[in-house]
Each structure stands twice: as C-alpha cells, then as structure tokens.
Design a protein around this motif. Structure first.
Motif, PDB file in Angstrom:
ATOM      1  N   LEU A 193       6.940  -5.062  -3.255  1.00 21.30           N
ATOM      2  CA  LEU A 193       6.586  -6.403  -2.821  1.00 21.30           C
ATOM      3  C   LEU A 193       5.086  -6.552  -2.996  1.00 21.30           C
ATOM      4  N   GLY A 194       4.495  -5.717  -1.881  1.00 21.13           N
ATOM      5  CA  GLY A 194       3.094  -5.794  -1.669  1.00 21.13           C
ATOM      6  C   GLY A 194       2.389  -6.421  -0.597  1.00 21.13           C
ATOM      7  N   VAL A 195       3.214  -6.609   0.355  1.00 16.48           N
ATOM      8  CA  VAL A 195       2.588  -7.036   1.467  1.00 16.48           C
ATOM      9  C   VAL A 195       2.605  -6.145   2.622  1.00 16.48           C
ATOM     10  N   ALA A 196       1.650  -6.523   3.684  1.00 14.90           N
ATOM     11  CA  ALA A 196       1.364  -5.507   4.681  1.00 14.90           C
ATOM     12  C   ALA A 196       2.695  -5.170   5.333  1.00 14.90           C
ATOM     13  N   GLU A 197       3.572  -5.933   5.798  1.00 18.02           N
ATOM     14  CA  GLU A 197       5.040  -5.745   6.301  1.00 18.02           C
ATOM     15  C   GLU A 197       5.892  -4.670   5.588  1.00 18.02           C
ATOM     16  N   THR A 198       5.932  -5.048   4.468  1.00 16.21           N
ATOM     17  CA  THR A 198       6.717  -4.185   3.466  1.00 16.21           C
ATOM     18  C   THR A 198       6.183  -3.025   3.370  1.00 16.21           C
ATOM     19  N   CYS A 199       4.891  -2.884   3.173  1.00 19.75           N
ATOM     20  CA  CYS A 199       4.281  -1.482   2.957  1.00 19.75           C
ATOM     21  C   CYS A 199       4.538  -0.537   4.135  1.00 19.75           C
ATOM     22  N   ARG A 200       4.171  -0.978   5.356  1.00 24.01           N
ATOM     23  CA  ARG A 200       4.442  -0.145   6.366  1.00 24.01           C
ATOM     24  C   ARG A 200       5.710  -0.125   6.745  1.00 24.01           C
ATOM     25  N   ASN A 201       6.681  -0.725   6.656  1.00 27.05           N
ATOM     26  CA  ASN A 201       8.258  -0.582   6.662  1.00 27.05           C
ATOM     27  C   ASN A 201       8.473   0.405   5.808  1.00 27.05           C
ATOM     28  N   SER A 202       8.011   0.464   4.622  1.00 27.03           N
ATOM     29  CA  SER A 202       8.516   1.370   3.682  1.00 27.03           C
ATOM     30  C   SER A 202       7.972   2.806   3.997  1.00 27.03           C
ATOM     31  N   VAL A 203       6.723   2.831   4.346  1.00 28.68           N
ATOM     32  CA  VAL A 203       6.303   4.249   5.003  1.00 28.68           C
ATOM     33  C   VAL A 203       7.003   4.712   6.163  1.00 28.68           C
ATOM     34  N   ARG A 204       7.222   4.059   6.992  1.00 33.07           N
ATOM     35  CA  ARG A 204       7.784   4.431   8.264  1.00 33.07           C
ATOM     36  C   ARG A 204       9.509   4.759   8.136  1.00 33.07           C
ATOM     37  N   CYS A 205       9.950   4.093   7.081  1.00 33.86           N
ATOM     38  CA  CYS A 205      11.401   4.494   6.545  1.00 33.86           C
ATOM     39  C   CYS A 205      11.760   6.002   6.094  1.00 33.86           C
ATOM     40  N   VAL A 206      10.776   6.669   5.769  1.00 36.95           N
ATOM     41  CA  VAL A 206      10.809   7.882   5.152  1.00 36.95           C
ATOM     42  C   VAL A 206      11.006   8.978   6.205  1.00 36.95           C
ATOM     43  N   ARG A 207      11.903  10.114   5.569  1.00 36.16           N
ATOM     44  CA  ARG A 207      12.128  11.220   6.547  1.00 36.16           C
ATOM     45  C   ARG A 207      10.888  12.070   6.495  1.00 36.16           C
ATOM     46  N   PRO A 208      10.883  13.064   7.136  1.00 39.91           N
ATOM     47  CA  PRO A 208      10.002  14.116   7.142  1.00 39.91           C
ATOM     48  C   PRO A 208       9.743  14.663   5.661  1.00 39.91           C
ATOM     49  N   ARG A 209       8.501  14.791   5.226  1.00 34.10           N
ATOM     50  CA  ARG A 209       8.330  15.312   3.850  1.00 34.10           C
ATOM     51  C   ARG A 209       8.682  14.473   2.708  1.00 34.10           C
ATOM     52  N   GLY A 210       9.124  13.114   3.086  1.00 30.26           N
ATOM     53  CA  GLY A 210       9.331  12.251   2.176  1.00 30.26           C
ATOM     54  C   GLY A 210       8.295  11.419   1.410  1.00 30.26           C
ATOM     55  N   THR A 211       8.593  10.532   0.478  1.00 27.30           N
ATOM     56  CA  THR A 211       7.493   9.880  -0.241  1.00 27.30           C
ATOM     57  C   THR A 211       7.698   8.610  -0.290  1.00 27.30           C
ATOM     58  N   HIS A 212       6.364   7.802   0.099  1.00 28.89           N
ATOM     59  CA  HIS A 212       6.537   6.340  -0.328  1.00 28.89           C
ATOM     60  C   HIS A 212       5.840   5.903  -1.578  1.00 28.89           C
TER      61      HIS A 212
END
Length: 353
Positions: free
Chosen positions: A248-267
C-alpha cells in the motif's frame, strides 16, 4: 489518435485527439488493445512524487500496463516484427548499460531510461497507440492464447509482485508471507506466493478486498480495522512471517509489515508513499538490527525475467484475468482513476479498446 491526457493534478483527465507517436529507429509502435488502471497512475494524477523528483508533469498521457499488436517497426529493430503481440514493461530500459546486461533493466542507469506513462519522453498507453523504445530489449512477446486483457491485468502489479517475492525476497515453498494491502499488487502477490508454494496471510481494512483474497487462496485473513495486525500475523505464523510485503505505501502498513517478520525475515517495500509520508517512514531500526531484519525495495521487473512469469500465466499457474472486476472504455478512464481516491475499486480494472 485519442488519448487521456493529464492537464492539471487532481482534475479529470482530458480524453482528446493528440498526435500519434513518432517511431524511432530502435523502437516500435503498438496498437493498444488493453491497459490496466493502476494505483501508480493515481499517484501520478494526484501530483505525488515531488519529494523523490518523480512528479509527473501536465501534458502527460498516463497508462503503463499495456498490451497490444505491433503496427510499425524501426529500421534497426532485429527481433520484433509487425503483427507481433507484445506487452510493455513500465520500467523501460536502454538495454546496454551494466544493469541491463546483467539482467536488472528495471533499475537501468543508461543514457535513456524512461518510466512509461510518467515522463514526457515516454508517453503512456491510455491511448489508441503507444511507442516502445529499445524494442529488442523491452518488448515482451506474448504466448499464443494469452489475451491482451489478461496481460494488462498482469501489468506492473504481477511483474512487481513476482520480482518482489521471487527475486528480492527469495520466498520459498512452505514459508509464510504477509501481504499488507489487498489491492491490485497485493492480490497479485497472493497468486504469486501460491505459485511459489508459500502460505499467505492477507491484511486489509476492507471486507470486500479480504473476500477476494480468500477466493484467491489466502490461508489467513486479518481485518486491520478490528485486529492488532502485528499480533495477529505473529500468532498465525508461529512467530512471524518469513517475508512481509507493504503493498500500500502508508506509514502504518510499512511499520506493521516490518514488525510482522520473524528474526532474519525480510520486509519488501512495494507501495509508494502518499503526500502524508512524502517518501519517508520512520522505522524500528534498533529492533531490526537486533533481529537481523532485511528491508528491501522492489520496482517492476526486468524484461529479461518476463519469460518465467509468462510461463506461469501460460500454464494457468497464475490467473491475472481472475482479478479483473471491470472493463472500461478510454472515455471512462478519468472516472475510474478518480474512484481510487476513496479506495472505491476492488481488484483490477482494465481499459479495453
């Protein structure tokens, strides 16, 4: 020829008569049979992008997801012939710089890289005809039996999704991927993830979009209007997604996406920001460092990767046509572009000629 021209940002496109495209020696002219209507067109129409020196000027013909038939061929073109059916990538490349030669034409730095439909030097395909430069490198020949409508739906959204998941993130069978935003590129990413054998969490605030994601085979649905997105994704994936995409490209979705990954995951960042972010989003960098989280971008797809994606289309492994919810005429394009302002579109809408 007739085309939809940007006269003023945020004002309806002007469907009017304009000069037909001029053929150059290394290019081809294509009769447009279909062109997808993309949220990137909406960003251009709204005048977004000045913060990245990417503002589209008035006078531009928008439209960057076309397919059609070649009607004129430059005298230095060697591999494309009149009558060939082709798709055009939006990230037009020179074909000869170091990035092009190594298969990364989507980030071409040569003498004349262009973004189709976004620059005066590359007028777009909300029109009866469009010019494709450096055709030997850029033209994507279509397999027999594949319709221009479906290829227009494939457009930049499937190309970007494929590049994002397969090349940039290296998504593998059995891994979890979270898709934040189930618009055109997000729904395309669900199909691509399924084709790669991954498991999908689809996130959106719209019930209608989540319904489509469910039909496309998402394993888990998260209604971001009612749920804690990060907690929901982490619970569903037993500790976090291996890959997470902000489509999507809004701040909330970007930060949520980053926080969703497991250790050594990729956003993977796919969505472009709006005037609210102006190209920048604050991130939990200490947390990302601690857990070795990768943040990568994905822009379109190199033309050299097109055969792999088209083979998925030809084998019915992906079905972009299933995302098409509306076919419209050239005259209807201004209205449908404006409908994106309030997210009043579902799936993919395609202009057909």
């Amino acid at each position: 020829m007739r085309a939809a021209v940007l006269r003023e940002h945020g004002e309806p496109l002007d469907v009017t008569d304009v000069p037909a495209p001029t053929l150059d020696s290394e290019g081809v002219v294509v009769d447009v049979e279909a062109c997808g209507i993309c949220r990137s067109d909406w960003h251009a129409w709204m005048g977004h992008g000045e913060w990245a020196d990417d503002n589209v000027e008035p006078g531009q013909i928008l439209g960057h997801e076309p397919a059609g038939r070649v009607v004129e061929v430059g005298d230095r073109v060697e591999t494309i012939r009149e009558g060939d059916r082709v798709a055009l990538p939006f990230n037009l490349a020179c074909g000869s710089c170091g990035y092009c030669r190594t298969g990364h034409g989507n980030v071409c730095t040569g003498a004349h890289p262009h973004a189709l439909g976004f620059e005066q030097t590359a007028q777009g395909a909300f029109a009866e005809q469009v010019h494709l430069p450096s055709a030997d490198y850029n033209a994507i020949r279509l397999p027999a039996g594949v319709t221009s409508r479906d290829v227009a739906a494939l457009g930049c959204r499937f190309m970007t999704a494929y590049n994002a998941l397969e090349a940039r993130a290296g998504l593998r069978a059995g891994e979890w991927v979270a898709i934040h935003g189930c618009g055109g590129v997000g729904l395309s990413a669900i199909q691509v993830a399924n084709a790669l054998g991954a498991r999908v969490v689809a996130v959106d605030v719209r019930e209608s979009a989540l319904d489509v994601a469910d039909e496309l085979g998402a394993d888990v649905l998260v209604d971001a209007a009612d749920a804690d997105v990060v907690e929901s994704v982490r619970d569903a994936t037993d500790g976090g997604a291996h890959v997470s995409v902000d489509a999507l490209g809004v701040a909330e979705t970007c930060r949520n996406s980053v926080r969703c990954v497991r250790p050594r995951g990729t956003h993977v960042q796919v969505g472009l920001t709006t005037a609210a972010e102006r190209g920048e989003v604050s991130l939990p960098t200490d947390w990302m460092t601690r857990h070795e989280v990768s943040f990568v971008g994905a822009r379109g797809m190199p033309p050299t990767s097109a055969p792999d994606l088209l083979s998925l289309l030809a084998s019915d492994t992906v079905d972009p046509g299933s995302l098409v919810t509306k076919e419209v005429s050239l005259d209807e394009v201004p209205e449908r572009l404006a409908a994106m302002t309030d997210y009043d579109t579902v799936g993919v809408e395609v202009m057909t000629m």
